[in-house]
Design a protein around this motif. Structure first.
Motif, PDB file in Angstrom:
ATOM      1  N   HIS A 164      31.830  13.577   4.778  1.00 30.15           N
ATOM      2  CA  HIS A 164      31.550  13.438   3.350  1.00 30.15           C
ATOM      3  C   HIS A 164      30.357  14.292   2.948  1.00 30.15           C
ATOM      4  N   ILE A 165      29.255  14.177   3.692  1.00 31.31           N
ATOM      5  CA  ILE A 165      28.040  14.919   3.369  1.00 31.31           C
ATOM      6  C   ILE A 165      28.299  16.420   3.425  1.00 31.31           C
ATOM      7  N   THR A 166      29.023  16.858   4.456  1.00 28.77           N
ATOM      8  CA  THR A 166      29.316  18.285   4.622  1.00 28.77           C
ATOM      9  C   THR A 166      30.122  18.817   3.445  1.00 28.77           C
ATOM     10  N   ARG A 167      31.152  18.094   3.042  1.00 30.02           N
ATOM     11  CA  ARG A 167      32.010  18.553   1.950  1.00 30.02           C
ATOM     12  C   ARG A 167      31.282  18.536   0.610  1.00 30.02           C
ATOM     13  N   ARG A 168      30.504  17.499   0.370  1.00 30.06           N
ATOM     14  CA  ARG A 168      29.771  17.438  -0.902  1.00 30.06           C
ATOM     15  C   ARG A 168      28.734  18.558  -0.974  1.00 30.06           C
ATOM     16  N   ALA A 169      28.115  18.860   0.163  1.00 31.68           N
ATOM     17  CA  ALA A 169      27.138  19.950   0.202  1.00 31.68           C
ATOM     18  C   ALA A 169      27.817  21.299  -0.035  1.00 31.68           C
ATOM     19  N   LEU A 170      28.999  21.503   0.532  1.00 29.90           N
ATOM     20  CA  LEU A 170      29.732  22.746   0.316  1.00 29.90           C
ATOM     21  C   LEU A 170      30.096  22.918  -1.159  1.00 29.90           C
ATOM     22  N   LEU A 171      30.561  21.845  -1.771  1.00 26.66           N
ATOM     23  CA  LEU A 171      30.883  21.906  -3.194  1.00 26.66           C
ATOM     24  C   LEU A 171      29.647  22.297  -4.004  1.00 26.66           C
ATOM     25  N   ALA A 172      28.509  21.683  -3.686  1.00 27.60           N
ATOM     26  CA  ALA A 172      27.272  21.990  -4.412  1.00 27.60           C
ATOM     27  C   ALA A 172      26.862  23.446  -4.222  1.00 27.60           C
ATOM     28  N   GLU A 173      27.032  23.955  -2.994  1.00 26.06           N
ATOM     29  CA  GLU A 173      26.701  25.352  -2.720  1.00 26.06           C
ATOM     30  C   GLU A 173      27.531  26.305  -3.581  1.00 26.06           C
ATOM     31  N   HIS A 174      28.729  25.853  -3.941  1.00 32.75           N
ATOM     32  CA  HIS A 174      29.620  26.682  -4.751  1.00 32.75           C
ATOM     33  C   HIS A 174      29.611  26.266  -6.216  1.00 32.75           C
ATOM     34  N   GLY A 175      28.551  25.578  -6.621  1.00 35.59           N
ATOM     35  CA  GLY A 175      28.335  25.295  -8.032  1.00 35.59           C
ATOM     36  C   GLY A 175      28.936  24.020  -8.571  1.00 35.59           C
ATOM     37  N   ILE A 176      29.529  23.208  -7.695  1.00 31.67           N
ATOM     38  CA  ILE A 176      30.161  21.978  -8.147  1.00 31.67           C
ATOM     39  C   ILE A 176      29.312  20.789  -7.709  1.00 31.67           C
ATOM     40  N   GLU A 177      28.482  20.320  -8.610  1.00 31.09           N
ATOM     41  CA  GLU A 177      27.609  19.172  -8.339  1.00 31.09           C
ATOM     42  C   GLU A 177      28.310  17.903  -8.820  1.00 31.09           C
ATOM     43  N   LEU A 178      28.731  17.080  -7.891  1.00 28.72           N
ATOM     44  CA  LEU A 178      29.398  15.835  -8.263  1.00 28.72           C
ATOM     45  C   LEU A 178      28.353  14.771  -8.573  1.00 28.72           C
ATOM     46  N   PRO A 179      28.405  14.168  -9.760  1.00 30.08           N
ATOM     47  CA  PRO A 179      27.424  13.138 -10.103  1.00 30.08           C
ATOM     48  C   PRO A 179      27.689  11.853  -9.332  1.00 30.08           C
ATOM     49  N   ASP A 180      26.690  11.018  -9.256  1.00 26.52           N
ATOM     50  CA  ASP A 180      26.858   9.735  -8.562  1.00 26.52           C
ATOM     51  C   ASP A 180      27.766   8.794  -9.336  1.00 26.52           C
ATOM     52  N   GLN A 181      27.790   8.923 -10.662  1.00 34.91           N
ATOM     53  CA  GLN A 181      28.621   8.064 -11.495  1.00 34.91           C
ATOM     54  C   GLN A 181      29.764   8.883 -12.113  1.00 34.91           C
ATOM     55  N   LEU A 182      30.995   8.434 -11.878  1.00 33.48           N
ATOM     56  CA  LEU A 182      32.171   9.156 -12.377  1.00 33.48           C
ATOM     57  C   LEU A 182      32.961   8.343 -13.394  1.00 33.48           C
ATOM     58  N   GLY A 183      32.388   7.241 -13.881  1.00 32.04           N
ATOM     59  CA  GLY A 183      33.124   6.406 -14.820  1.00 32.04           C
ATOM     60  C   GLY A 183      34.325   5.768 -14.149  1.00 32.04           C
ATOM     61  N   THR A 184      35.432   5.694 -14.861  1.00 40.71           N
ATOM     62  CA  THR A 184      36.630   5.060 -14.296  1.00 40.71           C
ATOM     63  C   THR A 184      37.159   5.813 -13.089  1.00 40.71           C
ATOM     64  N   ALA A 185      36.914   7.113 -13.030  1.00 44.49           N
ATOM     65  CA  ALA A 185      37.375   7.898 -11.885  1.00 44.49           C
ATOM     66  C   ALA A 185      36.690   7.466 -10.597  1.00 44.49           C
ATOM     67  N   GLY A 186      35.562   6.781 -10.724  1.00 41.65           N
ATOM     68  CA  GLY A 186      34.866   6.279  -9.551  1.00 41.65           C
ATOM     69  C   GLY A 186      35.630   5.192  -8.812  1.00 41.65           C
ATOM     70  N   LYS A 187      36.740   4.721  -9.404  1.00 44.96           N
ATOM     71  CA  LYS A 187      37.577   3.734  -8.731  1.00 44.96           C
ATOM     72  C   LYS A 187      38.374   4.363  -7.589  1.00 44.96           C
ATOM     73  N   ALA A 188      38.559   5.670  -7.664  1.00 35.91           N
ATOM     74  CA  ALA A 188      39.300   6.368  -6.611  1.00 35.91           C
ATOM     75  C   ALA A 188      38.459   6.405  -5.340  1.00 35.91           C
ATOM     76  N   SER A 189      39.111   6.577  -4.211  1.00 43.06           N
ATOM     77  CA  SER A 189      38.387   6.614  -2.943  1.00 43.06           C
ATOM     78  C   SER A 189      37.592   7.913  -2.825  1.00 43.06           C
ATOM     79  N   LEU A 190      36.595   7.867  -1.970  1.00 49.01           N
ATOM     80  CA  LEU A 190      35.695   8.995  -1.788  1.00 49.01           C
ATOM     81  C   LEU A 190      36.448  10.263  -1.412  1.00 49.01           C
ATOM     82  N   ASP A 191      37.363  10.175  -0.455  1.00 53.24           N
ATOM     83  CA  ASP A 191      38.065  11.370  -0.003  1.00 53.24           C
ATOM     84  C   ASP A 191      38.948  11.961  -1.096  1.00 53.24           C
ATOM     85  N   ASP A 192      39.501  11.124  -1.975  1.00 53.78           N
ATOM     86  CA  ASP A 192      40.332  11.646  -3.062  1.00 53.78           C
ATOM     87  C   ASP A 192      39.489  12.409  -4.082  1.00 53.78           C
TER      88      ASP A 192
END
Length: 229
Positions: A164-192
């Motif tokens: 999880h940490i590796t993938r989230r860091a890769l996304l951030a390196e490529h400009g995609i910063e995922l917020p901690d709160q995703l609203g209703t989408a936060g109901k989905a599992s982490l890997d999804d």
């Protein structure tokens, strides 16, 4: 440049939207058409679902994707040919045993349960593609993550803490910063969520004209089937 990355999850579909490569929002919907219609002016949609089946044999895109992700090869399903899915009006019985037997009769091997589990969403995605309303492109999250990682496959599963940490860091390196709160989408599992974000990264590359394809040269009869990243 608005794009959407889409992944199936247990209760429907999750989408991550980017604008010019940066995170805009995340959404969940039960039906794919509802999700796709929720975002306007999409230039590309990267979806983690096979788009197009072959008459016989294997899809070269799946074979090449397995080679590309190396130790993560099991994350790429080998999609069975059209003949296995011929009873599309009923999709056989819910257990999948009829489809399993047909697969054995035609090809000498059974139908994996995980592949059978894709049947409803597989059909839904390909029906959306057939309408021509949506700019759908097939992607695969593990291919996307390996490409982000300098074409080096990731070692750890996305459901592990390190993965999880590796993938989230890769996304951030490529400009995609995922917020901690995703609203209703936060109901989905982490890997999804991670997979949808990776699909969005590939969708942005597709829209920008920078994407690569697997295979680079599709065999005859599979010209329209490719996994992009």
């Amino acid at each position: 440049m608005r794009v959407l990355g889409v992944d199936a999850y247990t209760k429907g579909w999750i989408g991550v939207e980017l604008d010019h490569g940066t995170f805009v929002g995340a959404y969940i919907e039960h039906h794919l058409t509802t999700l796709l219609s929720a975002v306007n002016d999409l230039q590309a949609v990267g979806i983690d679902m096979p788009l197009g089946l072959v008459e016989t044999g294997r899809r070269q895109a799946d074979i090449d994707a397995r080679a590309f992700v190396g130790p993560r090869w099991h994350s790429v399903f080998l999609m069975e040919p059209q003949a296995v899915w011929k009873q599309e009006d009923t999709w056989y019985d819910d257990s999948g045993e009829q489809a399993n037997q047909r697969c054995k009769q035609l090809f000498g091997h059974g139908l994996p349960r995980q592949t059978w589990g894709l049947r409803v969403k597989l059909r839904e995605a390909n029906e959306c593609l057939a309408t021509g309303k949506y700019p759908l492109h097939e992607v695969h999250p593990e291919v996307s993550f390996a490409a982000m990682n300098g074409h080096q496959p990731l070692k750890h599963s996305k459901i592990s803490w390190t993965g999880h940490i590796t993938r989230r860091a890769l996304l951030a390196e490529h400009g995609i910063e995922l917020p901690d709160q995703l609203g209703t989408a936060g109901k989905a599992s982490l890997d999804d969520v991670l997979d949808a974000a990776a699909a969005a990264w590939s969708a942005h590359r597709i829209a920008a004209g920078h994407a690569s394809r697997l295979p680079t040269e599709p065999p005859p009869g599979q010209e329209r089937i490719s996994i992009q990243y």
